[in-house]
Write an enzyme that holds these catalytic residues in place. Structure first.
Site, PDB file in Angstrom:
ATOM      1  N   GLN A  81       3.129  10.112   1.521  1.00 52.11           N
ATOM      2  CA  GLN A  81       4.323   9.161   1.191  1.00 52.11           C
ATOM      3  C   GLN A  81       5.066   9.584  -0.091  1.00 52.11           C
ATOM      4  O   GLN A  81       6.219   9.128  -0.239  1.00 52.11           O
ATOM      5  CB  GLN A  81       4.046   7.834   1.245  1.00 52.11           C
ATOM      6  CG  GLN A  81       3.502   7.438   2.580  1.00 52.11           C
ATOM      7  CD  GLN A  81       3.526   5.852   2.789  1.00 52.11           C
ATOM      8  OE1 GLN A  81       2.606   5.293   2.216  1.00 52.11           O
ATOM      9  NE2 GLN A  81       4.584   5.133   3.256  1.00 52.11           N
TER      10      GLN A  81
ATOM     11  N   HIS B   5      -2.220   7.164   7.331  1.00 54.20           N
ATOM     12  CA  HIS B   5      -1.415   8.218   6.609  1.00 54.20           C
ATOM     13  C   HIS B   5      -2.019   9.438   6.438  1.00 54.20           C
ATOM     14  O   HIS B   5      -1.565  10.325   6.367  1.00 54.20           O
ATOM     15  CB  HIS B   5      -0.544   7.477   5.556  1.00 54.20           C
ATOM     16  CG  HIS B   5       0.708   6.643   5.732  1.00 54.20           C
ATOM     17  ND1 HIS B   5       1.540   7.138   6.160  1.00 54.20           N
ATOM     18  CD2 HIS B   5       0.686   5.534   5.394  1.00 54.20           C
ATOM     19  CE1 HIS B   5       2.538   6.484   6.223  1.00 54.20           C
ATOM     20  NE2 HIS B   5       1.993   5.119   5.818  1.00 54.20           N
TER      21      HIS B   5
ATOM     22  N   CYS C  35       6.563  -0.071   6.689  1.00 53.90           N
ATOM     23  CA  CYS C  35       6.036   1.065   6.040  1.00 53.90           C
ATOM     24  C   CYS C  35       7.234   1.564   4.995  1.00 53.90           C
ATOM     25  O   CYS C  35       8.220   1.744   5.451  1.00 53.90           O
ATOM     26  CB  CYS C  35       5.819   2.074   7.072  1.00 53.90           C
ATOM     27  SG  CYS C  35       4.967   3.720   6.110  1.00 53.90           S
ATOM     28  N   LEU C  36       6.996   1.858   3.815  1.00 54.25           N
ATOM     29  CA  LEU C  36       8.035   2.329   2.759  1.00 54.25           C
ATOM     30  C   LEU C  36       8.529   3.707   3.355  1.00 54.25           C
ATOM     31  O   LEU C  36       9.695   4.088   3.021  1.00 54.25           O
ATOM     32  CB  LEU C  36       7.214   2.476   1.525  1.00 54.25           C
ATOM     33  CG  LEU C  36       6.895   1.170   1.009  1.00 54.25           C
ATOM     34  CD1 LEU C  36       6.284   1.405  -0.580  1.00 54.25           C
ATOM     35  CD2 LEU C  36       7.883   0.280   0.477  1.00 54.25           C
TER      36      LEU C  36
ATOM     37  N   GLY D 135       0.906  -1.235  -0.091  1.00 53.66           N
ATOM     38  CA  GLY D 135      -0.050   0.017   0.091  1.00 53.66           C
ATOM     39  C   GLY D 135       0.845   1.340   0.029  1.00 53.66           C
ATOM     40  O   GLY D 135       2.154   1.122   0.293  1.00 53.66           O
TER      41      GLY D 135
ATOM     42  N   HIS E 136      -3.669   1.042   7.910  1.00 57.43           N
ATOM     43  CA  HIS E 136      -2.467   1.542   7.822  1.00 57.43           C
ATOM     44  C   HIS E 136      -2.383   2.873   6.854  1.00 57.43           C
ATOM     45  O   HIS E 136      -2.128   3.965   7.174  1.00 57.43           O
ATOM     46  CB  HIS E 136      -1.387   0.512   7.352  1.00 57.43           C
ATOM     47  CG  HIS E 136      -0.126   1.027   7.208  1.00 57.43           C
ATOM     48  ND1 HIS E 136       0.881   0.521   7.961  1.00 57.43           N
ATOM     49  CD2 HIS E 136       0.614   1.917   6.547  1.00 57.43           C
ATOM     50  CE1 HIS E 136       1.982   0.984   7.803  1.00 57.43           C
ATOM     51  NE2 HIS E 136       1.957   1.905   6.521  1.00 57.43           N
ATOM     52  N   GLU E 137      -3.083   2.614   5.638  1.00 58.98           N
ATOM     53  CA  GLU E 137      -2.985   3.693   4.655  1.00 58.98           C
ATOM     54  C   GLU E 137      -3.626   4.932   4.961  1.00 58.98           C
ATOM     55  O   GLU E 137      -3.362   6.091   4.834  1.00 58.98           O
ATOM     56  CB  GLU E 137      -3.345   3.202   2.879  1.00 58.98           C
ATOM     57  CG  GLU E 137      -2.139   2.131   2.652  1.00 58.98           C
ATOM     58  CD  GLU E 137      -0.867   2.479   2.885  1.00 58.98           C
ATOM     59  OE1 GLU E 137      -0.411   3.525   2.608  1.00 58.98           O
ATOM     60  OE2 GLU E 137      -0.116   1.380   3.169  1.00 58.98           O
TER      61      GLU E 137
HETATM   62 CO    CO Z   1       3.087   3.390   5.759  1.00 57.57          CO
END
Ligand code: CO
Length: 162
Positions: free
Chosen positions: A49, A133, A87-88, A44, A129-130
């Site tokens: 991000q 963000h 997480c990226l 995701g 999670h997304e």
């Molecule tokens: Co993340």
């Protein structure tokens, strides 16, 4: 070309703005976000991000791409389950996070159609999670002081890399 923004970039802590119009520009960003997500082997990615403070996300747990605009968690159900998340925006960091197992997500797709869907398991976790963000909530905001203390050296490294 968009690029991944990592902690502690302040855009990650900002509440993202709702999309007012679903146009080609939004679809272009969504497609580029999907490319980056696949390239980085993520499940995701949220627009903050890639440095864009808008409420759009892409998710694919390996079962097909979902591109969501102004997504919201409409309902939660099921028990809370703990699982490891990465997480990226936090390269090299994984933390155990407790989240509800089932959620209903509401929002718009890339064609501008409103939808509601029920998600469970990894789908539910990825959506939560997304969507976090979009509200400036990060994986390190979900952990206790002990886990956070253990992570300090790794977080320091990311802070210094800026
Ligand atoms: Co993340």
């Amino acid at each position: 070309m968009l690029e991944i923004v990592t902690y502690p970039n302040p855009v990650l802590k900002k509440k993202a703005e709702p999309v007012q119009e679903i146009d080609d520009e939004i679809r272009r960003i969504l497609d580029e976000m999907a490319d980056i997500m696949y390239q980085k082997d993520g499940v995701g990615l949220a627009a903050p991000q890639v440095g864009i403070s808008k409420r759009i996300i892409v998710v694919d747990i390996g079962e097909g791409l979902m591109q969501l605009i102004n997504p919201e968690i409409a309902r939660i159900s099921g028990e809370e389950k703990k699982a490891e998340e990465g997480c990226l925006s936090f390269p090299g960091i994984h933390v155990e996070i407790s989240r509800p197992e089932d959620v209903t997500v509401a929002g718009f797709n890339e064609k501008g159609e409103r939808f509601e869907l029920k998600a469970e398991g990894l789908w539910a976790r990825a959506f939560q999670h997304e969507i976090d963000h979009l509200n400036g909530v990060l994986i390190i905001d979900h952990i206790g002081t002990i886990q956070r203390t253990l992570l300090k050296p790794k977080l320091r490294k990311l802070e210094k890399a800026v």
